[in-house]
Design a protein around this motif. Structure first.
Motif, PDB file in Angstrom:
ATOM      1  N   GLY A  94       0.484  -1.444   0.199  1.00 60.20           N
ATOM      2  CA  GLY A  94       0.043   0.004  -0.046  1.00 60.20           C
ATOM      3  C   GLY A  94       0.483   0.934  -0.500  1.00 60.20           C
ATOM      4  N   ILE A  95       2.097   0.919   0.001  1.00 62.91           N
ATOM      5  CA  ILE A  95       3.372   2.376   0.175  1.00 62.91           C
ATOM      6  C   ILE A  95       2.584   3.602  -0.851  1.00 62.91           C
ATOM      7  CG2 ILE A  95       4.593   1.574  -0.937  1.00 62.91           C
ATOM      8  CD1 ILE A  95       6.817   2.931   1.711  1.00 62.91           C
ATOM      9  N   THR A  96       2.640   4.351  -0.902  1.00 60.97           N
ATOM     10  CA  THR A  96       2.731   5.565  -2.307  1.00 60.97           C
ATOM     11  C   THR A  96       3.850   5.863  -3.095  1.00 60.97           C
ATOM     12  OG1 THR A  96       2.967   7.380  -0.956  1.00 60.97           O
ATOM     13  CG2 THR A  96       0.647   6.533  -1.714  1.00 60.97           C
ATOM     14  N   VAL A  97       4.795   5.749  -4.185  1.00 60.74           N
ATOM     15  CA  VAL A  97       5.269   6.057  -4.979  1.00 60.74           C
ATOM     16  C   VAL A  97       6.306   7.105  -3.860  1.00 60.74           C
ATOM     17  CG1 VAL A  97       6.551   7.221  -6.727  1.00 60.74           C
ATOM     18  CG2 VAL A  97       4.818   5.553  -7.374  1.00 60.74           C
ATOM     19  N   GLY A  98       5.725   8.417  -4.141  1.00 61.05           N
ATOM     20  CA  GLY A  98       6.256   9.704  -3.073  1.00 61.05           C
ATOM     21  C   GLY A  98       6.934   8.931  -1.807  1.00 61.05           C
ATOM     22  N   ASP A  99       6.160   7.853  -0.925  1.00 58.17           N
ATOM     23  CA  ASP A  99       6.622   7.296   0.639  1.00 58.17           C
ATOM     24  C   ASP A  99       8.172   6.914   0.061  1.00 58.17           C
ATOM     25  OD1 ASP A  99       4.228   9.402   1.797  1.00 58.17           O
ATOM     26  OD2 ASP A  99       3.741   7.860   2.159  1.00 58.17           O
ATOM     27  N   LEU A 100       7.172   5.741  -1.075  1.00 55.10           N
ATOM     28  CA  LEU A 100       8.874   4.957  -0.531  1.00 55.10           C
ATOM     29  C   LEU A 100       9.892   5.942  -1.492  1.00 55.10           C
ATOM     30  CD1 LEU A 100       9.949   1.469  -0.925  1.00 55.10           C
ATOM     31  CD2 LEU A 100       9.479   1.966  -4.008  1.00 55.10           C
ATOM     32  N   VAL A 101      10.443   6.713  -2.372  1.00 53.87           N
ATOM     33  CA  VAL A 101      11.362   7.716  -3.158  1.00 53.87           C
ATOM     34  C   VAL A 101      12.011   8.188  -1.235  1.00 53.87           C
ATOM     35  CG1 VAL A 101      11.776   9.387  -4.606  1.00 53.87           C
ATOM     36  CG2 VAL A 101      10.466   7.277  -4.940  1.00 53.87           C
ATOM     37  N   GLY A 102      10.227   8.711  -0.905  1.00 51.25           N
ATOM     38  CA  GLY A 102      11.557   9.477   0.621  1.00 51.25           C
ATOM     39  C   GLY A 102      12.364   9.252   1.400  1.00 51.25           C
ATOM     40  N   ARG A 103      12.067   7.065   1.382  1.00 50.65           N
ATOM     41  CA  ARG A 103      12.586   6.736   1.828  1.00 50.65           C
ATOM     42  C   ARG A 103      13.997   6.657   2.259  1.00 50.65           C
ATOM     43  NH1 ARG A 103       9.495   1.152   4.555  1.00 50.65           N
ATOM     44  NH2 ARG A 103       7.446   2.965   5.392  1.00 50.65           N
ATOM     45  N   GLY A 104      14.205   6.580   0.932  1.00 49.88           N
ATOM     46  CA  GLY A 104      16.398   6.941   0.465  1.00 49.88           C
ATOM     47  C   GLY A 104      16.601   8.189   1.167  1.00 49.88           C
ATOM     48  N   ARG A 105      15.853   9.024   2.366  1.00 48.56           N
ATOM     49  CA  ARG A 105      16.601  10.107   2.427  1.00 48.56           C
ATOM     50  C   ARG A 105      16.730   9.377   3.965  1.00 48.56           C
ATOM     51  NH1 ARG A 105      19.621  13.027   0.511  1.00 48.56           N
ATOM     52  NH2 ARG A 105      19.466  14.682   1.615  1.00 48.56           N
ATOM     53  N   HIS A 106      16.395   8.044   4.699  1.00 47.20           N
ATOM     54  CA  HIS A 106      16.404   8.302   5.825  1.00 47.20           C
ATOM     55  C   HIS A 106      17.837   7.813   6.203  1.00 47.20           C
ATOM     56  CE1 HIS A 106      15.706   5.398   9.574  1.00 47.20           C
ATOM     57  NE2 HIS A 106      16.449   4.861   9.199  1.00 47.20           N
ATOM     58  N   PRO A 107      18.637   7.815   5.570  1.00 46.91           N
ATOM     59  CA  PRO A 107      20.222   7.519   5.944  1.00 46.91           C
ATOM     60  C   PRO A 107      20.752   8.754   6.682  1.00 46.91           C
ATOM     61  CG  PRO A 107      20.124   6.601   4.222  1.00 46.91           C
ATOM     62  CD  PRO A 107      19.020   7.246   4.236  1.00 46.91           C
ATOM     63  N   HIS A 108      19.762  10.767   6.100  1.00 54.74           N
ATOM     64  CA  HIS A 108      20.280  11.490   6.296  1.00 54.74           C
ATOM     65  C   HIS A 108      19.437  12.077   7.629  1.00 54.74           C
ATOM     66  CE1 HIS A 108      22.967  11.749   2.686  1.00 54.74           C
ATOM     67  NE2 HIS A 108      21.333  10.992   2.059  1.00 54.74           N
ATOM     68  N   GLN A 109      18.821  10.869   7.868  1.00 51.09           N
ATOM     69  CA  GLN A 109      17.924  12.344   8.947  1.00 51.09           C
ATOM     70  C   GLN A 109      18.594  11.114  10.183  1.00 51.09           C
ATOM     71  OE1 GLN A 109      15.024  13.655   8.402  1.00 51.09           O
ATOM     72  NE2 GLN A 109      15.961  13.379   6.246  1.00 51.09           N
ATOM     73  N   GLY A 110      18.875  12.123  11.034  1.00 48.49           N
ATOM     74  CA  GLY A 110      19.320  11.644  13.127  1.00 48.49           C
ATOM     75  C   GLY A 110      18.484  11.931  13.715  1.00 48.49           C
ATOM     76  N   VAL A 111      18.526  11.607  14.833  1.00 43.32           N
ATOM     77  CA  VAL A 111      17.399  10.827  15.690  1.00 43.32           C
ATOM     78  C   VAL A 111      17.129  12.515  16.082  1.00 43.32           C
ATOM     79  CG1 VAL A 111      17.836  10.448  18.364  1.00 43.32           C
ATOM     80  CG2 VAL A 111      19.419   9.429  16.553  1.00 43.32           C
ATOM     81  N   PHE A 112      16.969  13.781  16.316  1.00 42.54           N
ATOM     82  CA  PHE A 112      16.233  15.040  16.268  1.00 42.54           C
ATOM     83  C   PHE A 112      16.168  15.416  15.328  1.00 42.54           C
ATOM     84  CE2 PHE A 112      19.447  14.252  20.320  1.00 42.54           C
ATOM     85  CZ  PHE A 112      18.518  13.354  21.342  1.00 42.54           C
ATOM     86  N   SER A 113      16.885  15.050  14.194  1.00 45.37           N
ATOM     87  CA  SER A 113      16.237  15.846  12.857  1.00 45.37           C
ATOM     88  C   SER A 113      15.026  16.097  12.149  1.00 45.37           C
ATOM     89  CB  SER A 113      17.392  16.056  11.970  1.00 45.37           C
ATOM     90  OG  SER A 113      17.582  14.597  11.185  1.00 45.37           O
ATOM     91  N   ARG A 114      14.902  17.055  12.116  1.00 48.86           N
ATOM     92  CA  ARG A 114      12.946  16.889  10.837  1.00 48.86           C
ATOM     93  C   ARG A 114      13.628  16.620   9.440  1.00 48.86           C
ATOM     94  NH1 ARG A 114       8.944  20.821  14.120  1.00 48.86           N
ATOM     95  NH2 ARG A 114       9.178  19.460  16.486  1.00 48.86           N
ATOM     96  N   TRP A 115      12.220  16.551   8.585  1.00 48.25           N
ATOM     97  CA  TRP A 115      12.357  16.341   6.732  1.00 48.25           C
ATOM     98  C   TRP A 115      12.553  17.832   6.569  1.00 48.25           C
ATOM     99  CZ3 TRP A 115      11.819  12.426   3.915  1.00 48.25           C
ATOM    100  CH2 TRP A 115      11.846  12.532   2.359  1.00 48.25           C
ATOM    101  N   ASN A 116      13.494  17.999   5.826  1.00 49.09           N
ATOM    102  CA  ASN A 116      13.538  19.278   5.064  1.00 49.09           C
ATOM    103  C   ASN A 116      13.925  19.828   3.851  1.00 49.09           C
ATOM    104  OD1 ASN A 116      16.328  18.904   4.505  1.00 49.09           O
ATOM    105  ND2 ASN A 116      17.416  19.610   6.863  1.00 49.09           N
ATOM    106  N   ALA A 117      14.109  20.994   3.353  1.00 50.79           N
ATOM    107  CA  ALA A 117      13.712  21.836   2.683  1.00 50.79           C
ATOM    108  C   ALA A 117      14.943  20.452   1.241  1.00 50.79           C
ATOM    109  CB  ALA A 117      14.361  22.706   2.087  1.00 50.79           C
ATOM    110  N   GLU A 118      16.413  20.383   2.185  1.00 53.00           N
ATOM    111  CA  GLU A 118      17.053  19.280   1.511  1.00 53.00           C
ATOM    112  C   GLU A 118      16.207  18.168   0.710  1.00 53.00           C
ATOM    113  OE1 GLU A 118      21.706  18.021   1.890  1.00 53.00           O
ATOM    114  OE2 GLU A 118      20.985  19.446   3.146  1.00 53.00           O
ATOM    115  N   ASP A 119      16.050  17.682   1.780  1.00 51.81           N
ATOM    116  CA  ASP A 119      15.126  16.616   1.751  1.00 51.81           C
ATOM    117  C   ASP A 119      14.111  15.873   0.602  1.00 51.81           C
ATOM    118  OD1 ASP A 119      15.994  14.918   3.654  1.00 51.81           O
ATOM    119  OD2 ASP A 119      14.851  16.114   5.046  1.00 51.81           O
ATOM    120  N   ASP A 120      12.960  17.631   0.400  1.00 53.78           N
ATOM    121  CA  ASP A 120      12.381  18.015  -0.878  1.00 53.78           C
ATOM    122  C   ASP A 120      12.717  18.266  -1.988  1.00 53.78           C
ATOM    123  OD1 ASP A 120      10.279  17.328   1.038  1.00 53.78           O
ATOM    124  OD2 ASP A 120      10.303  19.901   1.414  1.00 53.78           O
TER     125      ASP A 120
END
Length: 281
Positions: A94-120
């Motif tokens: 059931g995952i969408t294309v946008g959510d799947l591609v977004g998972r590629g950003r997981h290694p760049h997310q720290g414990v306290f960091s949030r999704w940002n413009a660079e991820d977009d």
């Protein structure tokens, strides 16, 4: 431009249970180049790629990234440098294309960091590059095989790693989309300096799009180097057991293998080697 990293394989032995697939393999991958691994089915191509990405632990030997054993590196640290597109990946239901591609950003997310413009930006660029932006709200389950493969490549691109490993990236794609994907990877290599290692079945595509070829046979390296030195009639016969002719591709100048079926061989034909320029594409 990406940073260049060294990947060295030393005395590597791999297998599953009691079965050994690769034994005592030594290899230095050229940094900032495109390398393709070719060979007959079950010769160890995907097994080698799995170990390089630490999905398969060696029985003996090691895979070193900048002198460090990848199997001892923290997973997230490795994932910021090395990305993998495995064979036949499975998406969560059931995952969408946008959510799947977004998972590629997981290694760049720290414990306290949030999704940002660079991820977009990274996700948007990956979707645009793979021509999948129009699919962003679609469920991956609804896509055709070719669409799904391009979405997986988009996820790997969104990870923005310096090294990218791809196991059969042209699977499920028609000829037009195969060329599109390989052109895309070439652009990535030339514009960002990304080191790309991929497993390909198509010898002529591998020769056209690679700086470096590795031909595996029975778990060992039969030949490695410039495509003009590796894709020869003698090597194809030895690795694939296939009678063939190798000529210069009239479009790219790279070596092109022509298989010879037993009903299409002239009685007076003799093996010969083509004089092939060393240009890439």
């Amino acid at each position: 431009m990406t940073a260049h990293h060294s990947m060295t394989i030393e005395s590597l032995t791999l297998g599953y249970g009691d079965r050994t697939v690769i034994e005592g393999l030594d290899l230095q991958l050229p940094s900032g180049k495109i390398t393709s691994i070719v060979g007959a089915n079950a010769c160890g191509k995907s097994t080698l790629l799995r170990s390089m990405s630490r999905l398969l632990r060696p029985k003996m030997g090691s895979v070193l990234l900048d002198g460090r054993d990848v199997h001892k590196m923290p997973a997230k640290e490795l994932a910021r440098t090395l990305g993998l597109l495995p064979q036949s990946p499975i998406a969560p239901e059931g995952i969408t294309v946008g959510d799947l591609v977004g998972r590629g950003r997981h290694p760049h997310q720290g414990v306290f960091s949030r999704w940002n413009a660079e991820d977009d930006t990274a996700v948007a660029d990956a979707l645009d590059t793979t021509h999948t932006a129009s699919l962003v709200d679609r469920s991956v389950d609804e896509l055709s095989g070719g669409q799904r493969q391009r979405v997986w490549i988009a996820m790997a691109l969104a990870q923005q790693t310096d090294l990218l490993l791809l196991d059969e990236p042209t699977t499920f794609l028609d000829v037009s989309h195969q060329i599109e994907v390989l052109d895309l990877l070439t652009d990535l290599n030339q514009s960002r300096g990304t080191t790309i290692v991929m497993v390909l079945h198509d010898l002529n595509m591998a020769a056209r799009y690679s700086d470096h070829l590795i031909a595996l046979s029975n778990g060992r390296i039969h030949a490695a180097g410039d495509p003009v030195d590796v894709l020869t009639e003698q090597n194809v016969k030895a690795v694939f057991g296939l009678d063939n002719r190798v000529i210069a591709d009239p479009t790219s100048g790279t070596p092109m293998m022509l298989p010879l079926g037993r009903h299409h061989v002239k009685a007076d034909s003799e093996p010969r080697s083509a004089s092939v320029p060393s240009s890439r594409r």
